[in-house]
Design a protein around this motif. Structure first.
Motif, PDB file in Angstrom:
ATOM      1  N   HIS A   1       1.858   0.019   1.938  1.00 26.26           N
ATOM      2  CA  HIS A   1       0.990   1.191   1.813  1.00 26.26           C
ATOM      3  C   HIS A   1       0.241   1.161   0.485  1.00 26.26           C
ATOM      4  O   HIS A   1      -0.473   2.087   0.140  1.00 26.26           O
ATOM      5  CB  HIS A   1       1.810   2.486   1.916  1.00 26.26           C
ATOM      6  CG  HIS A   1       2.268   2.750   3.322  1.00 26.26           C
ATOM      7  ND1 HIS A   1       1.437   3.215   4.302  1.00 26.26           N
ATOM      8  CD2 HIS A   1       3.470   2.560   3.911  1.00 26.26           C
ATOM      9  CE1 HIS A   1       2.113   3.331   5.432  1.00 26.26           C
ATOM     10  NE2 HIS A   1       3.350   2.926   5.224  1.00 26.26           N
TER      11      HIS A   1
ATOM     12  N   GLY B   1      -1.611   2.541   8.676  1.00 23.83           N
ATOM     13  CA  GLY B   1      -2.225   1.753   7.607  1.00 23.83           C
ATOM     14  C   GLY B   1      -3.721   1.557   7.807  1.00 23.83           C
ATOM     15  O   GLY B   1      -4.334   0.738   7.141  1.00 23.83           O
TER      16      GLY B   1
ATOM     17  N   THR C   1       0.045   8.261  10.406  1.00 26.24           N
ATOM     18  CA  THR C   1       0.177   7.927   8.978  1.00 26.24           C
ATOM     19  C   THR C   1       0.769   6.528   8.817  1.00 26.24           C
ATOM     20  O   THR C   1       0.509   5.850   7.846  1.00 26.24           O
ATOM     21  CB  THR C   1       1.063   8.940   8.231  1.00 26.24           C
ATOM     22  OG1 THR C   1       2.030   9.395   9.138  1.00 26.24           O
ATOM     23  CG2 THR C   1       0.256  10.063   7.647  1.00 26.24           C
TER      24      THR C   1
ATOM     25  N   VAL D   1       2.129  -2.306   9.808  1.00 22.07           N
ATOM     26  CA  VAL D   1       1.911  -1.888   8.421  1.00 22.07           C
ATOM     27  C   VAL D   1       2.970  -2.534   7.561  1.00 22.07           C
ATOM     28  O   VAL D   1       4.157  -2.298   7.738  1.00 22.07           O
ATOM     29  CB  VAL D   1       2.004  -0.363   8.311  1.00 22.07           C
ATOM     30  CG1 VAL D   1       1.763   0.063   6.872  1.00 22.07           C
ATOM     31  CG2 VAL D   1       0.965   0.253   9.188  1.00 22.07           C
TER      32      VAL D   1
END
Ligand code: PMV
Length: 327
Positions: free
Chosen positions: A196, A115, A112, A193
Motif C-alpha cells: 500500500h 490498490g 480499499t 495488492v
C-alpha cells in the motif's frame, strides 16, 4: 496551444451553470497496451496509442457552484487546501472557471484492498459532471479530450469495455473510443495488492524520464504501434491466450524502459517478482493466466472464469472481478 485553448475550442465562452448540480460517473481502467510518455507535455499527447479494459469500480462526482471558495469532499471527508488531491482538482477546475468556485463531492467505490488508483476515473467523472452542470451536451470524443488534459489515462475512463486511446497528432485527434466488440462475459481480472506504499515517483515524471533517457524507448514506441493492431484482433476474437501473452509482453517492455532510464525506476518488489514467477510457472503447466503491472508493485491478473478456482487457491488474497461493459 495550451490546455485553456483546448477547453475554449470545445466548450466556447458562453457557458454557465444551467442547473443546481451536475453529476458524473466513470469507471477505473487498466491498460493492456500501456501509455508511457508524452510528445506534448502540456496537452498530454502520447507517443503511442494505448488500450485498456474497464473494471466495475467507479467514481461518482457531484459538482455545484460555490460563491465563496472551492471545497473538495472525498469519500465524505472535506479535504484540506494543501492536500495533493485538492491541488490537482483545483488546477483542473481553473480551466473551467468563470468568476465562480465549485464544490466537488466525489466518492470512489474501489475496494480499499484493491490498490487501484482512482485518478483516471476521478478526472473522467468530474468532466462528465461539469458537462451536466453546464448542460453542454458534449460528445464522448469531446469528453475524452477534456479528460485527457486532466490526466492522460482519464481519456479512456470516459468509456467502459475495451477502449483504445488513439495517440493522434494534434489535440483534436487524441481521444479514446470504445472498441467495437461483444461483451466478454467470462473474462476475469484479478487484483493482487502487494503493497500500500505510495509510489516514490509519480508516473507523470517517471514516463518522461523513460522517454528522454532510456536507450530502449524508441523500440518501445515501435512495439506499441504493432501491439495495438494485434491486440484489437485478439479482443474481437475473445482470444485469451494471445491477448494475455501480448498484454504481459507489453507490460514488461514498458517496465524495461523504466528500469533502463538514467534514474532507474524498478517498481517491482520481491513480492512482485515472486508473483511473476508463479504466473510463469502456471503458464508452463498449461494454465491461461497472464499478468500486467502499472507503475507500482501490485499485479493485475488476466484469465477466464474457468480458472477462477485455481487462481483463488493459488493467490488467496486476490480480488477477482469481471470487466465492466455497460455505462
Ligand atoms: O495517466 P497517468 O499519468 O496516471 O499514467 C498512467 C500510466 C500507466 O498506468 C502506467 C499506464 C496506463 O496506460 O494507464
Amino acid at each position: 496551444m495550451l490546455k485553456q485553448d483546448v477547453v475554449r475550442d470545445i466548450i466556447g465562452d458562453s457557458y454557465t451553470a444551467r442547473k443546481e448540480q451536475g453529476a458524473g460517473t466513470a469507471y477505473v481502467n487498466i491498460a493492456l497496451c500501456k501509455y508511457w510518455g508524452k510528445v506534448n507535455q502540456e496537452l498530454h499527447l502520447p507517443y503511442n496509442s494505448s488500450i485498456s479494459i474497464a473494471l466495475p469500480y467507479k467514481t461518482h462526482t457531484i459538482v455545484t457552484t460555490n460563491p465563496d471558495r472551492d471545497a473538495i469532499i472525498l469519500n465524505d471527508e472535506v479535504l484540506s487546501e494543501n492536500s495533493e488531491f485538492t491541488k490537482r482538482t483545483v488546477e483542473f477546475l481553473n480551466l473551467f472557471r468563470k468568476n465562480t468556485y465549485f464544490t466537488i463531492a466525489t466518492k470512489n467505490d474501489l475496494p480499499t484492498a484493491s490498490g487501484l488508483a482512482s485518478s483516471a476515473s476521478g478526472i473522467a467523472a468530474l468532466v462528465i459532471a461539469l458537462n451536466d452542470l453546464f448542460n453542454l451536451r458534449l460528445s464522448k470524443r469531446e469528453l475524452s479530450i477534456l479528460a485527457r488534459i486532466g490526466s492522460g489515462s482519464a481519456a479512456r475512463s470516459i468509456h467502459t469495455g475495451f477502449v483504445e486511446w488513439k495517440s493522434g497528432k494534434s489535440s483534436n485527434e487524441s481521444y479514446a473510443y470504445r472498441i467495437n466488440t461483444k461483451p466478454w462475459n467470462n473474462l476475469r481480472i484479478g487484483l493482487l495488492v502487494l503493497t500500500h506504499a505510495a509510489k516514490k515517483l509519480s508516473s507523470r515524471q517517471a514516463m518522461q524520464s523513460s522517454a528522454t533517457t532510456s536507450p530502449y524507448y524508441s523500440a518501445w514506441v515501435e512495439k506499441c504501434q504493432k501491439d495495438i493492431e494485434h491486440m484489437k484482433q485478439h479482443i474481437v476474437n475473445h482470444d485469451m491466450q494471445s491477448l494475455g501473452y501480448l498484454a504481459q509482453e507489453n507490460c514488461l517492455a514498458m517496465h524495461a524502459t523504466a528500469i533502463t532510464a538514467s534514474n532507474p525506476m524498478i517498481y517491482w518488489s520481491p513480492k512482485t517478482l515472486r508473483v511473476i514467477h508463479q504466473v510463469l510457472d502456471l503458464q508452463r503447466k498449461g494454465h491461461e493466466i497472464y499478468f500486467t503491472i502499472d507503475a507500482g508493485a501490485n499485479v493485475i491478473l488476466l484469465f477466464t472464469d474457468a480458472l477462477s478456482k485455481v487462481v483463488s487457491n493459488y493467490f488467496p488474497d486476490v480480488v477477482i472481478s469481471k470487466a465492466q461493459f455497460d455505462d
